[in-house]
Scaffold this motif. Structure first.
Motif, mmCIF file in Angstrom:
data_model
loop_
_atom_site.group_PDB
_atom_site.id
_atom_site.type_symbol
_atom_site.label_atom_id
_atom_site.label_comp_id
_atom_site.label_asym_id
_atom_site.label_seq_id
_atom_site.Cartn_x
_atom_site.Cartn_y
_atom_site.Cartn_z
ATOM 1 N N PRO A 39 38.713 26.423 84.283
ATOM 2 C CA PRO A 39 38.289 25.054 83.931
ATOM 3 C C PRO A 39 39.182 24.395 82.900
ATOM 4 C CG PRO A 39 36.412 26.550 83.953
ATOM 5 C CD PRO A 39 37.624 27.397 84.105
ATOM 6 N N ALA A 40 39.820 25.192 82.041
ATOM 7 C CA ALA A 40 40.674 24.621 80.984
ATOM 8 C C ALA A 40 41.897 23.916 81.561
ATOM 9 C CB ALA A 40 41.113 25.729 80.032
ATOM 10 N N LEU A 41 42.224 24.224 82.825
ATOM 11 C CA LEU A 41 43.370 23.564 83.447
ATOM 12 C C LEU A 41 43.056 22.137 83.863
ATOM 13 C CD1 LEU A 41 44.695 26.517 85.651
ATOM 14 C CD2 LEU A 41 45.552 25.733 83.435
ATOM 15 N N GLY A 42 41.812 21.743 83.727
ATOM 16 C CA GLY A 42 41.423 20.363 83.995
ATOM 17 C C GLY A 42 41.187 20.089 85.464
ATOM 18 N N GLY A 43 40.877 18.849 85.784
ATOM 19 C CA GLY A 43 40.588 18.450 87.150
ATOM 20 C C GLY A 43 39.724 17.198 87.137
ATOM 21 N N ILE A 44 39.254 16.826 88.313
ATOM 22 C CA ILE A 44 38.433 15.637 88.450
ATOM 23 C C ILE A 44 36.969 16.010 88.305
ATOM 24 C CG2 ILE A 44 37.777 13.752 90.000
ATOM 25 C CD1 ILE A 44 40.496 14.094 91.349
ATOM 26 N N SER A 45 36.261 15.278 87.454
ATOM 27 C CA SER A 45 34.832 15.515 87.279
ATOM 28 C C SER A 45 34.070 14.861 88.428
ATOM 29 C CB SER A 45 34.369 14.931 85.940
ATOM 30 O OG SER A 45 32.985 15.117 85.789
ATOM 31 N N VAL A 46 33.214 15.629 89.063
ATOM 32 C CA VAL A 46 32.489 15.167 90.245
ATOM 33 C C VAL A 46 30.996 15.412 90.036
ATOM 34 C CG1 VAL A 46 32.132 15.509 92.729
ATOM 35 C CG2 VAL A 46 34.427 15.665 91.768
ATOM 36 N N ALA A 47 30.183 14.514 90.542
ATOM 37 C CA ALA A 47 28.733 14.709 90.544
ATOM 38 C C ALA A 47 28.208 14.507 91.956
ATOM 39 C CB ALA A 47 28.048 13.740 89.591
ATOM 40 N N LEU A 48 27.481 15.481 92.453
ATOM 41 C CA LEU A 48 26.806 15.366 93.738
ATOM 42 C C LEU A 48 25.305 15.327 93.492
ATOM 43 C CD1 LEU A 48 28.728 17.917 96.009
ATOM 44 C CD2 LEU A 48 28.951 15.423 95.972
ATOM 45 N N PHE A 49 24.609 14.593 94.341
ATOM 46 C CA PHE A 49 23.152 14.461 94.209
ATOM 47 C C PHE A 49 22.477 15.017 95.457
ATOM 48 C CE2 PHE A 49 25.117 11.297 91.538
ATOM 49 C CZ PHE A 49 24.384 11.374 90.362
ATOM 50 N N PHE A 50 21.483 15.864 95.230
ATOM 51 C CA PHE A 50 20.787 16.522 96.331
ATOM 52 C C PHE A 50 19.385 15.950 96.475
ATOM 53 C CE2 PHE A 50 24.041 19.392 94.861
ATOM 54 C CZ PHE A 50 24.561 19.927 96.026
ATOM 55 N N ARG A 51 18.984 15.707 97.722
ATOM 56 C CA ARG A 51 17.629 15.254 98.009
ATOM 57 C C ARG A 51 16.756 16.495 98.235
ATOM 58 N NH1 ARG A 51 20.540 11.497 96.640
ATOM 59 N NH2 ARG A 51 20.621 9.447 97.683
ATOM 60 N N ARG A 52 15.889 16.760 97.300
ATOM 61 C CA ARG A 52 15.140 18.018 97.301
ATOM 62 C C ARG A 52 14.353 18.228 98.600
ATOM 63 N NH1 ARG A 52 13.759 20.856 92.751
ATOM 64 N NH2 ARG A 52 14.184 19.011 91.478
ATOM 65 N N LYS A 53 13.623 17.191 99.037
ATOM 66 C CA LYS A 53 12.798 17.348 100.234
ATOM 67 C C LYS A 53 13.640 17.563 101.484
ATOM 68 C CE LYS A 53 8.781 14.755 98.582
ATOM 69 N NZ LYS A 53 7.924 13.556 98.781
ATOM 70 N N LYS A 54 14.794 16.911 101.558
ATOM 71 C CA LYS A 54 15.663 17.076 102.719
ATOM 72 C C LYS A 54 16.317 18.457 102.734
ATOM 73 C CE LYS A 54 16.978 12.301 103.811
ATOM 74 N NZ LYS A 54 18.121 11.378 104.034
ATOM 75 N N LEU A 55 16.574 18.999 101.547
ATOM 76 C CA LEU A 55 17.240 20.295 101.466
ATOM 77 C C LEU A 55 16.281 21.457 101.740
ATOM 78 C CD1 LEU A 55 19.727 21.967 100.874
ATOM 79 C CD2 LEU A 55 19.302 21.677 98.421
ATOM 80 N N MET A 56 14.985 21.228 101.521
ATOM 81 C CA MET A 56 14.028 22.332 101.586
ATOM 82 C C MET A 56 13.992 23.053 102.940
ATOM 83 S SD MET A 56 12.414 24.019 99.471
ATOM 84 C CE MET A 56 12.550 22.905 98.070
ATOM 85 N N PRO A 57 14.086 22.357 104.108
ATOM 86 C CA PRO A 57 14.095 23.106 105.381
ATOM 87 C C PRO A 57 15.247 24.099 105.484
ATOM 88 C CG PRO A 57 13.616 20.794 105.781
ATOM 89 C CD PRO A 57 14.006 20.896 104.338
ATOM 90 N N ALA A 58 16.432 23.718 104.978
ATOM 91 C CA ALA A 58 17.574 24.648 105.001
ATOM 92 C C ALA A 58 17.317 25.831 104.079
ATOM 93 C CB ALA A 58 18.851 23.921 104.586
ATOM 94 N N VAL A 59 16.692 25.573 102.936
ATOM 95 C CA VAL A 59 16.356 26.639 101.990
ATOM 96 C C VAL A 59 15.368 27.609 102.628
ATOM 97 C CG1 VAL A 59 15.241 27.144 99.777
ATOM 98 C CG2 VAL A 59 16.828 25.218 99.957
ATOM 99 N N MET A 60 14.338 27.069 103.269
ATOM 100 C CA MET A 60 13.331 27.909 103.911
ATOM 101 C C MET A 60 13.950 28.751 105.026
ATOM 102 S SD MET A 60 10.495 27.323 102.313
ATOM 103 C CE MET A 60 9.256 27.972 103.421
ATOM 104 N N LYS A 61 14.860 28.152 105.779
ATOM 105 C CA LYS A 61 15.513 28.879 106.870
ATOM 106 C C LYS A 61 16.363 30.019 106.312
ATOM 107 C CE LYS A 61 16.777 26.356 110.314
ATOM 108 N NZ LYS A 61 15.895 26.780 111.419
ATOM 109 N N LEU A 62 17.105 29.746 105.232
ATOM 110 C CA LEU A 62 17.911 30.793 104.602
ATOM 111 C C LEU A 62 17.023 31.933 104.115
ATOM 112 C CD1 LEU A 62 20.461 32.025 103.345
ATOM 113 C CD2 LEU A 62 20.095 30.532 101.346
ATOM 114 N N ARG A 63 15.915 31.583 103.494
ATOM 115 C CA ARG A 63 15.034 32.612 102.919
ATOM 116 C C ARG A 63 14.368 33.461 103.996
ATOM 117 N NH1 ARG A 63 9.747 32.986 100.204
ATOM 118 N NH2 ARG A 63 10.003 34.143 98.262
ATOM 119 N N SER A 64 14.052 32.857 105.125
ATOM 120 C CA SER A 64 13.349 33.601 106.180
ATOM 121 C C SER A 64 14.296 34.354 107.105
ATOM 122 C CB SER A 64 12.474 32.655 107.006
ATOM 123 O OG SER A 64 13.258 31.673 107.656
ATOM 124 N N LEU A 65 15.513 33.825 107.324
ATOM 125 C CA LEU A 65 16.444 34.439 108.268
ATOM 126 C C LEU A 65 17.580 35.187 107.601
ATOM 127 C CD1 LEU A 65 16.767 31.500 110.838
ATOM 128 C CD2 LEU A 65 15.285 33.513 110.991
#
Length: 439
Positions: free
Chosen positions: A39-65
């Motif tokens: 990280p000390a070498l620097g770079g571009i600061s980025v922010a991503l935003f996650f929609r919790r309800k939309k992400l939950m089906p993928a989370v559930m699938k990962l946890r079950s499969l």
């Protein structure tokens, strides 16, 4: 998990990822670049935003499969794993999206080839193939006449610890199984274990869940009369983790202060292998059995009135049905024991369970059904529930292969009976019909 399921998870993750703040404001801020870049070498600061309800089906699938261990961890663990997966690899698909403020998901702004790349990365990621750590749990009340070595866990004598597979490559003399922690560079206070439980798992949290199933099974080998008779002997806990180097943490004892040690040998390998296979399995049936053993382990340490509700939950976990637990448990017990037990007695025990579990009596002693059970059958319902649950586990999980420890006081009792100082023991309690049928 197959390729189609992996793609569904990645597509779900990308469909829940935006460059703009959503209704929940769930953000991940990071420096864009490869994970191996400092990280000390620097770079571009980025922010991503996650929609919790939309992400939950993928989370559930990962946890079950996904890998079986994910089901032993909080849902939030899988949630964070997916978020970290994308932020760590965002540089592979970022392109002009870094500065975009479009109100569309990342899935809509990258190519099919970039989705394919992330799917390939996911297939090789440590989410699906996590690095393993060996956790060493010192045991005081369990003696090993012969070591057991399985794929997921091992049980070792103190003398044989250094020869166990996870430790075999360490320098000669560095490991001393008679001490806890067992390594020669520890210069502080030590304890003296009798034997060791070694569990290989993706994290210490998962290893502790595995430990509960294993020791819950071992507790079943103790005769019912002695399983909850504790003494003032000194027992201790703690765990050592071995991966890159070693770490040490304290904990409560791993077993209660039993009056007599549990002694295991080569003849116990048959049922220990049953547990080892179940721990490596992703089968729902095996996971259900392991959870029942974890409940039973939790109850092992508790006084009678506190143990009763956990025993009730244990038997529910084996037979219960959300739409009619009482009848489902009674029916399951009937089937397991071939109708040999008194169904009316089992149902009364289940109604006492209802009083405690559903708020009718904050303590089992407060329930009117507690006194009624004593009046009708002359036996302690708490002891009967504990004995019933243990026998159900022996049959349902181990198909009768689990060997019970011999009575350590059998000779003394026999002498007392012969001298007329002690009454002859007759089969008693809810399981008495089994002894009668066997005779």
């Amino acid at each position: 998990m197959n390729a189609v399921q992996m793609r569904e998870i990645i597509v779900g993750l990308l469909a829940a990822t935006y460059n703009t703040v959503g209704e929940d404001g769930l953000a991940s801020a990071f420096i864009l670049g490869r994970r191996d870049r400092h990280p000390a070498l620097g770079g571009i600061s980025v922010a991503l935003f996650f929609r919790r309800k939309k992400l939950m089906p993928a989370v559930m699938k990962l946890r079950s499969l996904g890998p079986p261990h994910l089901r032993y961890l909080p849902l939030g663990h899988s949630f964070e794993k997916l978020r970290s997966f994308l932020t760590d690899r965002y540089h592979l698909v970022a392109g002009n999206n870094i500065f975009s403020r479009a109100e569309t998901s990342l899935l809509e702004r990258i190519s099919k080839e970039q989705v394919d790349l992330l799917v390939d990365q996911f297939a090789e990621s440590d989410i699906l193939t996590p690095p393993l750590e060996t956790c060493l749990f010192p045991l005081v009340t369990i003696q090993m006449r012969d070591a057991f070595e399985g794929a997921v866990f091992s049980l070792s004598t103190a003398t044989g610890l250094a020869a166990q597979t996870p430790l075999a490559n360490l320098p000669r003399g560095y490991v001393d199984g008679h001490l806890f922690p067992p390594f020669s560079d520890w210069k502080h206070k030590t304890q003296t274990p009798t034997s060791w439980l070694l569990v290989t798992a993706p994290s210490p949290e998962v290893a502790k869940k595995y430990r509960a199933s294993i020791l819950g099974a071992i507790s079943l080998t103790v005769m019912h009369h002695y399983r909850h008779q504790f003494t003032g002997r000194k027992v201790f806990g703690g765990v050592v983790g071995v991966r890159d180097g070693w770490s040490f943490s304290d904990s409560s004892p791993h077993t209660p202060a039993l009056g007599e040690d549990v002694v295991l040998g080569v003849e116990d390998g048959v049922w220990l292998e049953v547990i080892d296979r179940a721990l490596a399995s992703s089968s729902e049936a095996d996971i259900k059995k392991l959870k029942s053993l974890q409940y039973f382990y939790r109850a092992w340490f508790l006084p009678d009135s506190e143990r009763f509700p956990i025993d009730c939950i244990t038997i529910d976990s084996m037979f219960g049905d959300a739409n009619g637990a009482t009848e489902a448990v009674a029916r399951g017990v009937d089937e397991l024991f071939g109708g040999k037990l008194d169904r009316t007695r089992v149902l009364l025990l289940m109604r006492l369970r209802n009083s405690v579990i559903h708020g009718g009596a904050p303590d089992v002693y407060d329930s009117s059904k507690y006194a009624r059970y004593y009046r009708d059958y002359g036996d302690d319902p708490i002891a009967d529930m504990s004995a019933l649950v243990a026998e159900c586990l022996r049959r349902k999980v181990f198909d009768g292969q689990l060997r019970e420890q011999p009575d350590p006081y059998a000779e003394v009792i026999a002498q007392a009976v012969a001298a007329g100082r002690f009454p002859a023991r007759e089969p008693a309690g809810i399981l008495a019909p089994l002894a009668t049928a066997a005779a």
